[in-house]
Design a protein around this motif. Structure first.
Motif, short mmCIF file in Angstrom:
data_model
loop_
_atom_site.label_atom_id
_atom_site.label_comp_id
_atom_site.label_asym_id
_atom_site.label_seq_id
_atom_site.Cartn_x
_atom_site.Cartn_y
_atom_site.Cartn_z
N VAL A 147 34.05 59.42 56.89
CA VAL A 147 34.50 59.41 58.29
C VAL A 147 33.77 58.31 59.04
N GLN A 148 32.47 58.22 58.81
CA GLN A 148 31.69 57.18 59.49
C GLN A 148 32.22 55.80 59.12
N ALA A 149 32.52 55.61 57.85
CA ALA A 149 33.01 54.28 57.42
C ALA A 149 34.33 53.97 58.11
N ASP A 150 35.20 54.96 58.20
CA ASP A 150 36.49 54.73 58.88
C ASP A 150 36.28 54.40 60.35
N LEU A 151 35.32 55.11 60.98
CA LEU A 151 35.11 54.91 62.41
C LEU A 151 34.42 53.59 62.72
N SER A 152 33.54 53.17 61.83
CA SER A 152 32.72 52.01 62.18
C SER A 152 33.37 50.69 61.77
N ALA A 153 34.52 50.77 61.12
CA ALA A 153 35.15 49.52 60.68
C ALA A 153 35.46 48.65 61.91
N GLU A 154 35.25 47.41 61.71
CA GLU A 154 35.40 46.49 62.82
C GLU A 154 36.83 46.52 63.37
N GLY A 155 36.95 46.52 64.67
CA GLY A 155 38.27 46.39 65.27
C GLY A 155 38.99 47.71 65.46
N GLY A 156 38.33 48.82 65.19
CA GLY A 156 38.99 50.11 65.42
C GLY A 156 39.93 50.46 64.30
N VAL A 166 42.55 62.00 57.75
CA VAL A 166 42.58 62.11 59.21
C VAL A 166 42.57 60.70 59.83
N GLY A 167 41.77 59.81 59.28
CA GLY A 167 41.74 58.43 59.77
C GLY A 167 43.10 57.76 59.58
N GLN A 168 43.74 58.04 58.47
CA GLN A 168 45.05 57.42 58.21
C GLN A 168 46.11 57.95 59.18
N ILE A 169 46.07 59.25 59.43
CA ILE A 169 47.05 59.81 60.37
C ILE A 169 46.79 59.24 61.77
N ALA A 170 45.52 59.21 62.17
CA ALA A 170 45.19 58.70 63.51
C ALA A 170 45.66 57.25 63.65
N ALA A 171 45.38 56.44 62.64
CA ALA A 171 45.79 55.03 62.72
C ALA A 171 47.31 54.90 62.70
N GLY A 172 47.95 55.74 61.91
CA GLY A 172 49.42 55.71 61.83
C GLY A 172 50.03 56.11 63.17
N LEU A 173 49.46 57.11 63.82
CA LEU A 173 49.99 57.54 65.12
C LEU A 173 49.80 56.44 66.16
N ARG A 174 48.62 55.83 66.12
CA ARG A 174 48.37 54.74 67.08
C ARG A 174 49.41 53.62 66.90
N ARG A 175 49.67 53.31 65.64
CA ARG A 175 50.64 52.24 65.39
C ARG A 175 52.05 52.66 65.80
N ARG A 176 52.39 53.90 65.58
CA ARG A 176 53.71 54.38 66.02
C ARG A 176 53.85 54.28 67.53
N PHE A 177 52.79 54.68 68.21
CA PHE A 177 52.79 54.62 69.67
C PHE A 177 52.99 53.18 70.14
N ARG A 178 52.21 52.28 69.55
CA ARG A 178 52.31 50.87 69.99
C ARG A 178 53.64 50.26 69.61
#
Ligand code: CS2
Length: 493
Positions: A147-156, A166-178
């Protein structure tokens, strides 16, 4: 070796249930192990076949290893499910999986898939530990290295490739939103209480811990466009053995490296809360309801609890499978007692759910000798399972003024296994911590009290309850002194 593919199957004179040329992707599935193939994928194929709605093809994702991708992609996603009963078995080819993304090698592709506007459902079978949550708080485990590695990756999270679900779903949702890709529903299918609510909380926690400029709008978008229904899933699916692969090859005349075996029974109860369209699962026996909680609770405390108890007892007695273990009258008796006398009284059953009949059917399903469900598989990840399956029953019984001795045996036999198994052989994400706690202690009461300090499983109130602790220690003393033979004698006396 002639591999299973649409072409080889056609040459052998068999037809697929679905017209693959017309099928389009509608589901992304995270965690493509045997359970997914025998349950979500098979049921979704049935739903497409029953309705001619071919828009629910599945993009499957493997999370931890490339194995499933290597098994299924050369087969164009095809695999077999063999249903085993004591005296007969039947094999079908399932064709609802379009392709498998190797999440290990290309995690970015998962985020792309979730953000694809043709996708409106994400399903998950990632096992308890895949959620990376802290059971004490029900929140995302921010101390977890992945989780830390997913959170600390540069650029969000969007501009890199998260490796946690969970990181993949969160990133996927963000991309869907955008990208304006539209509403989507995330369907957890793991053995966790309130699995939908949990997934929603963890995704929110992830996004809150990885702030970005448009977070406020994103949070509003998620509230309006994303749903996280809870579900109860049920089907016993053992690990596929090399013999199983050979048997399928003999039957089919083709080699299926992704074959799974399963019991005939399956059940899926889903909270009717979807953001957009969803597969017509109700057409093939999936139950939709407003409240899944009583179903989940009943299944966890009856089936899964008894499964765990039998797995630890089986390992103690040297049995290979759950079927062999439950065939032992001593063990069958204690499992029946645990669910009928301790778990059942703690449940408010869903309407139409016959508790005693369910308990009987669970034990009969366990007894299916054709299934070969290994004790080792069910015993794995005990630190993730006991707190959900066994301890709630114990707490409720203690609150009623009863001593849940059968459930205490599940805890004691798990503790004995932890204390007597080399760390490398204890298949549990907390193996190192647990083994260290028990190390250097011989006396049963010391081992038990050390392991009770493991606060991710046991809360302080439980660990300080003399009736609970006494019952666990009593069993531990018996097991340590007399082994499984002494235990069986006691259980039959
Ligand atoms: C089992 C479950 O491995 C385990 O812990 O108890 O996978 C069980 O087989 C399924 O939940 C049955 O639906």
């Amino acid at each position: 070796m002639n591999r299973l593919t649409p072409d080889s199957l056609a040459r052998s004179g068999r037809e697929l249930a679905l017209d693959r040329a017309q099928m389009t992707p509608g589901i992304v599935h995270l965690g493509s192990g045997g359970f997914f193939r025998a349950h979500v994928a098979a049921v979704t194929e049935d739903a497409m076949a029953a309705t001619d709605d071919l828009s629910w093809g599945i993009i499957a994702v493997t999370q931890r290893s490339a194995d499933v991708a290597e098994q299924l992609n050369p087969q164009c996603g095809l695999f077999t499910v063999t249903e085993r009963q004591p005296d007969e078995s039947s094999t079908r080819v399932v064709s609802s999986v379009l392709s498998v993304i190797d999440g290990h090698g290309s995690p970015g592709a998962i985020v792309d898939a979730i953000a694809d506007r043709r996708i409106s459902v994400v399903t998950l079978t990632i096992t308890e530990k895949g959620y990376r949550f802290d059971a004490r708080s029900g929140r995302l485990d921010l101390d977890d290295p992945a989780v830390q590695a997913d959170l600390s990756a540069e650029g969000g999270p969007e501009r890199r490739s998260p490796t946690t679900a969970v990181g993949q779903i969160a990133a996927g949702l963000r991309r869907r939103f955008r990208g304006g890709a539209g509403a989507i529903t995330v369907v957890s299918c793991d053995n966790l209480p309130a699995n939908g609510r949990l997934t929603q909380t963890l995704v929110r926690d992830f996004l809150a811990a990885a702030p970005d400029d448009d977070d406020d709008e994103l949070a509003v978008w998620i509230d309006t466009n994303v749903r996280f229904p809870s579900t109860m899933v049920d089907r016993m699916v053992p690990a596929t053995s090399p013999d199983d692969l050979d048997e399928v090859e003999r039957f089919l005349g083709l080699r299926d490296e992704g074959a799974v075996v399963a019991e005939p029974f399956w059940q899926w109860v889903v909270e009717d809360d979807f953001a957009g369209s969803r597969p017509p699962w109700e057409r093939v026996g999936v139950q939709f309801t407003d409240d899944v909680a009583p179903w989940e609770k009943a299944k966890l405390r009856l089936l899964n609890a008894a499964h765990s108890l039998l797995a630890y007892l089986g390992l103690l007695a040297g049995y290979e499978t759950i079927a062999e273990t439950v065939a032992d009258p001593a063990f069958e008796r204690i499992a029946a007692r645990m669910i009928a006398d301790e778990a059942l009284p703690s449940l408010t059953l869903p309407r139409g759910f016959d508790g005693p009949a369910y308990c009987g059917s669970v034990l009969r399903r366990f007894a299916n000798p054709a299934l070969g469900h290994s004790c080792a598989k069910v015993a794995s990840d005990g630190s993730q399972k006991l707190g959900i399956r066994i301890l709630p029953t114990m707490r409720d019984a203690l609150a009623r003024g009863e001593i849940p001795t059968a459930s205490a045996l599940a805890v004691a036999s798990w503790m004995h296994r932890v204390a007597t198994t080399p760390v490398a052989r204890l298949d549990d994400p907390a193996a190192a911590e647990l083994v260290e706690l028990a190390a250097g202690h011989e006396a049963p009461d010391e081992v038990v009290s050390e392991l009770l300090t493991y606060s991710r499983v046991f809360d302080a109130k439980f660990a300080a309850n003399p009736a609970a602790v006494g019952a666990i220690v009593d069993w531990y003393v018996l097991i340590a002194a007399e082994g499984s033979d002494g235990l069986k004698r006691k259980l039959l006396s």
